[in-house]
Design an enzyme around this catalytic site. Structure first.
Site, PDB file in Angstrom:
ATOM      1  N   ASP A  33       0.887  -1.168   0.000  1.00 24.21           N
ATOM      2  CA  ASP A  33       0.000   0.000   0.000  1.00 24.21           C
ATOM      3  C   ASP A  33       0.926   1.219   0.000  1.00 24.21           C
ATOM      4  O   ASP A  33       1.965   1.208   0.664  1.00 24.21           O
ATOM      5  CB  ASP A  33      -0.861  -0.021   1.276  1.00 24.21           C
ATOM      6  CG  ASP A  33      -2.092   0.859   1.181  1.00 24.21           C
ATOM      7  OD1 ASP A  33      -3.207   0.324   1.330  1.00 24.21           O
ATOM      8  OD2 ASP A  33      -1.937   2.087   0.959  1.00 24.21           O
ATOM      9  N   SER A 127     -16.421  -1.729 -10.303  1.00 19.01           N
ATOM     10  CA  SER A 127     -17.553  -0.993  -9.723  1.00 19.01           C
ATOM     11  C   SER A 127     -18.771  -1.048 -10.628  1.00 19.01           C
ATOM     12  O   SER A 127     -18.645  -1.103 -11.861  1.00 19.01           O
ATOM     13  CB  SER A 127     -17.137   0.466  -9.546  1.00 19.01           C
ATOM     14  OG  SER A 127     -18.249   1.277  -9.251  1.00 19.01           O
ATOM     15  N   TYR A 152     -12.790   8.697 -12.837  1.00 18.12           N
ATOM     16  CA  TYR A 152     -12.669   7.547 -11.938  1.00 18.12           C
ATOM     17  C   TYR A 152     -13.366   6.325 -12.550  1.00 18.12           C
ATOM     18  O   TYR A 152     -12.793   5.240 -12.646  1.00 18.12           O
ATOM     19  CB  TYR A 152     -13.286   7.870 -10.563  1.00 18.12           C
ATOM     20  CG  TYR A 152     -13.734   6.634  -9.819  1.00 18.12           C
ATOM     21  CD1 TYR A 152     -12.813   5.814  -9.171  1.00 18.12           C
ATOM     22  CD2 TYR A 152     -15.085   6.250  -9.798  1.00 18.12           C
ATOM     23  CE1 TYR A 152     -13.218   4.648  -8.532  1.00 18.12           C
ATOM     24  CE2 TYR A 152     -15.492   5.090  -9.158  1.00 18.12           C
ATOM     25  CZ  TYR A 152     -14.561   4.298  -8.536  1.00 18.12           C
ATOM     26  OH  TYR A 152     -14.962   3.142  -7.911  1.00 18.12           O
ATOM     27  N   LYS A 156     -11.980   2.453 -14.185  1.00 16.90           N
ATOM     28  CA  LYS A 156     -12.462   1.090 -13.908  1.00 16.90           C
ATOM     29  C   LYS A 156     -12.775   0.359 -15.214  1.00 16.90           C
ATOM     30  O   LYS A 156     -12.445  -0.810 -15.388  1.00 16.90           O
ATOM     31  CB  LYS A 156     -13.703   1.125 -12.998  1.00 16.90           C
ATOM     32  CG  LYS A 156     -13.414   1.595 -11.577  1.00 16.90           C
ATOM     33  CD  LYS A 156     -12.512   0.623 -10.825  1.00 16.90           C
ATOM     34  CE  LYS A 156     -12.100   1.139  -9.461  1.00 16.90           C
ATOM     35  NZ  LYS A 156     -10.979   0.382  -8.859  1.00 16.90           N
ATOM     36  N   GLY A 299     -23.742  13.997 -11.801  1.00 17.15           N
ATOM     37  CA  GLY A 299     -23.104  12.697 -12.073  1.00 17.15           C
ATOM     38  C   GLY A 299     -23.764  11.532 -11.365  1.00 17.15           C
ATOM     39  O   GLY A 299     -23.436  10.378 -11.638  1.00 17.15           O
TER      40      GLY A 299
HETATM   41  C1  UD1 Z   1     -19.927   6.345  -5.958  1.00 15.87           C
HETATM   42  C2  UD1 Z   1     -19.617   5.745  -7.299  1.00 15.87           C
HETATM   43  C3  UD1 Z   1     -19.025   4.399  -7.144  1.00 15.87           C
HETATM   44  C4  UD1 Z   1     -17.816   4.484  -6.279  1.00 15.87           C
HETATM   45  C5  UD1 Z   1     -18.210   5.042  -4.943  1.00 15.87           C
HETATM   46  C6  UD1 Z   1     -16.953   5.183  -4.097  1.00 15.87           C
HETATM   47  C7  UD1 Z   1     -20.954   6.366  -9.202  1.00 15.87           C
HETATM   48  C8  UD1 Z   1     -22.261   6.185  -9.907  1.00 15.87           C
HETATM   49  N1  UD1 Z   1     -20.814   5.672  -8.092  1.00 15.87           N
HETATM   50  O1  UD1 Z   1     -21.044   5.646  -5.453  1.00 15.87           O
HETATM   51  O2  UD1 Z   1     -18.624   3.881  -8.380  1.00 15.87           O
HETATM   52  O3  UD1 Z   1     -17.227   3.230  -6.153  1.00 15.87           O
HETATM   53  O4  UD1 Z   1     -18.810   6.302  -5.108  1.00 15.87           O
HETATM   54  O5  UD1 Z   1     -16.623   6.459  -3.776  1.00 15.87           O
HETATM   55  O6  UD1 Z   1     -20.107   7.098  -9.610  1.00 15.87           O
HETATM   56  N2  UD1 Z   1     -25.790  10.948  -0.851  1.00 15.87           N
HETATM   57  C9  UD1 Z   1     -26.474  11.961  -0.225  1.00 15.87           C
HETATM   58  N3  UD1 Z   1     -25.791  12.778   0.628  1.00 15.87           N
HETATM   59  C10 UD1 Z   1     -24.450  12.626   0.889  1.00 15.87           C
HETATM   60  C11 UD1 Z   1     -23.753  11.572   0.242  1.00 15.87           C
HETATM   61  C12 UD1 Z   1     -24.464  10.764  -0.627  1.00 15.87           C
HETATM   62  O7  UD1 Z   1     -27.661  12.152  -0.435  1.00 15.87           O
HETATM   63  O8  UD1 Z   1     -23.888  13.413   1.667  1.00 15.87           O
HETATM   64  C13 UD1 Z   1     -26.536  10.052  -1.752  1.00 15.87           C
HETATM   65  C14 UD1 Z   1     -25.995  10.064  -3.175  1.00 15.87           C
HETATM   66  O9  UD1 Z   1     -26.597  11.086  -3.930  1.00 15.87           O
HETATM   67  C15 UD1 Z   1     -26.394   8.650  -3.635  1.00 15.87           C
HETATM   68  C16 UD1 Z   1     -26.279   7.813  -2.373  1.00 15.87           C
HETATM   69  O10 UD1 Z   1     -26.351   8.734  -1.292  1.00 15.87           O
HETATM   70  O11 UD1 Z   1     -27.700   8.640  -4.086  1.00 15.87           O
HETATM   71  C17 UD1 Z   1     -24.989   7.041  -2.278  1.00 15.87           C
HETATM   72  O12 UD1 Z   1     -23.916   7.929  -2.509  1.00 15.87           O
HETATM   73  P1  UD1 Z   1     -22.389   7.502  -2.295  1.00 15.87           P
HETATM   74  O13 UD1 Z   1     -22.223   6.837  -0.977  1.00 15.87           O
HETATM   75  O14 UD1 Z   1     -21.542   8.717  -2.566  1.00 15.87           O
HETATM   76  O15 UD1 Z   1     -22.122   6.381  -3.398  1.00 15.87           O
HETATM   77  P2  UD1 Z   1     -22.371   6.411  -4.979  1.00 15.87           P
HETATM   78  O16 UD1 Z   1     -22.372   7.771  -5.522  1.00 15.87           O
HETATM   79  O17 UD1 Z   1     -23.540   5.535  -5.268  1.00 15.87           O
END
Ligand code: UD1
Length: 353
Positions: A33, A127, A152, A156, A299
């Site tokens: 790492d 992913s 990112y 992948k 996004g």
């Molecule tokens: C994203 C990536 C995924 C990546 C992962 C790791 C995409 C589509 N997905 O996942 O490939 O491996 O991050 O970093 O690019 N949310 C809120 N408030 C917050 C944070 C998140 O509402 O403060 C919501 C987001 O809008 C989403 C869900 O929670 O709908 C999950 O978000 P998150 O945990 O960031 O994961 P992804 O975006 O799904």
């Protein structure tokens, strides 16, 4: 003699949980790492759980000479699980070359070094982002890979292609595991997710808000075409996810018929909205979270969850832990970090506000 497995990025979130599962399945584990997004203290934490200290070397796989030298020295490695990569979606849109450089050169150097010692089994950390917003849900492995929404995500996709191409012209066998949304922590609460600074992902943001480290959780959009208007993801317990890596490795090392390159979705097959996650977190842990609705995050896809049939039937793996267990374990980990039980590990999170 037990087999020796190399885990790159093995002190990271998913890597550390996988090291624990490998050790508990009888493997000897080596970790490399570069510590760009983690800390060597995690090696101590792993040892506390399993009673065995994995071998650790600080190594940047981007350094080809060092990587080749490492493999020459450890020429008895029989398989590699490759986690080491940058993963912040937002950051990748502002500094794409940093992502392409790190994620792709590391992979190429790794594959060349594996060839040098005739180590021919690779599990790759991919992913569900490769599917973008799928037309059909649940999404299966045969769904088309769509143009990536971020550099990112593109790393992948390109990585999967590099591995596929190489596997067709060399002795390499590989499995790409497409993760849905890994959350939660080990039941010991000795390892878990440790994001630096402001978390990008939902669950660390929730736990830090519940702890009072953050004032307010923002829900990114409540005008999606879903039951409560918030976006849907397939959340999977990191320990279930970690176990799939052991199964994938054993598939390549075993006698079962398989193809040189295979892809599996790792999810539960169930979608939860952001609001489901918040409300479940509150009810299983008996704590309140301040939250408000904000604009959609650029996004983000509206909804995605996994068709898990191939993973269940072909890989022979399925998830065992539900959303309640995931969210309880995430909270236990956050609490333990804040009690200082892990020494100054909490400080590692740096400028937390
Ligand atoms: C994203 C990536 C995924 C990546 C992962 C790791 C995409 C589509 N997905 O996942 O490939 O491996 O991050 O970093 O690019 N949310 C809120 N408030 C917050 C944070 C998140 O509402 O403060 C919501 C987001 O809008 C989403 C869900 O929670 O709908 C999950 O978000 P998150 O945990 O960031 O994961 P992804 O975006 O799904």
């Amino acid at each position: 003699m037990s087999k020796k497995i190399l885990v790159t990025g093995g002190v990271g979130y998913i890597g550390s949980h996988t090291v624990v599962e490998l050790q508990q399945s009888g493997y000897q584990v080596l970790i490399v790492d570069n510590l760009s997004n983690s800390t060597e203290k995690i090696v101590d934490q792993i040892e506390k759980i399993t009673g065995t200290r994995p071998g650790f070397t600080k190594l940047d796989l981007g350094d080809r000479t060092e990587t080749l030298a490492y493999f020459k020295k450890h020429s008895d490695i029989s398989g590699v699980i490759h986690f080491a990569a940058y993963k912040a979606v937002g950051e990748s849109t502002t500094v794409p070359l940093k992502y392409y450089h790190n994620n792709l050169f590391s992979l190429i150097n790794l594959l060349e070094a594996m060839d040098e010692i005739q180590c021919n089994s690779l599990v790759f950390s991919s992913s569900c982002t490769v599917y973008g917003q799928p037309e059909e849900l649940p999404v299966s492995e045969s769904a088309p890979v769509q143009k990536a929404l971020s550099p990112y995500g593109n790393t992948k996709q390109i990585s999967e292609e590099i591995i596929y191409d190489h596997s067709q012209t060399s002795a390499l066998e590989a499995i790409s595991l497409r993760y849905f949304n890994p959350i939660g922590a080990h039941e010991s609460a000795l390892i878990g997710e440790l994001p630096l600074g402001v978390p990008n992902n939902l669950v660390p943001f929730i736990t830090q808000t519940a702890m009072g480290k953050r004032e307010m959780l923002k829900i990114w959009g409540d005008d999606y075409n879903t039951i409560d208007g918030t976006a849907i993801r397939d959340y999977i317990h990191v320990v279930d996810l970690a176990k799939a890596h052991v199964v994938a490795l054993e598939r390549m090392h075993g006698d079962k018929k398989h193809q040189r390159y295979e892809v599996f979705n790792l999810g539960t097959g169930e979608g939860s909205t952001v609001l489901d996650v918040i409300l479940t977190f509150q009810s299983v842990n008996g704590v309140k979270i301040n939250y408000q609705v904000a604009e959609r995050r650029p996004g983000d896809v509206e909804k995605v969850w996994a068709d898990t049939r191939k993973a269940n039937e072909v890989l022979g793996w399925k998830t065992e832990l539900g959303l309640d267990v995931m969210l309880k374990s995430a909270w236990e980990w956050e609490k333990k970090l804040n009690e200082g039980i892990l020494g100054d590990l909490d400080k590692f999170r740096g400028n937390i506000r």
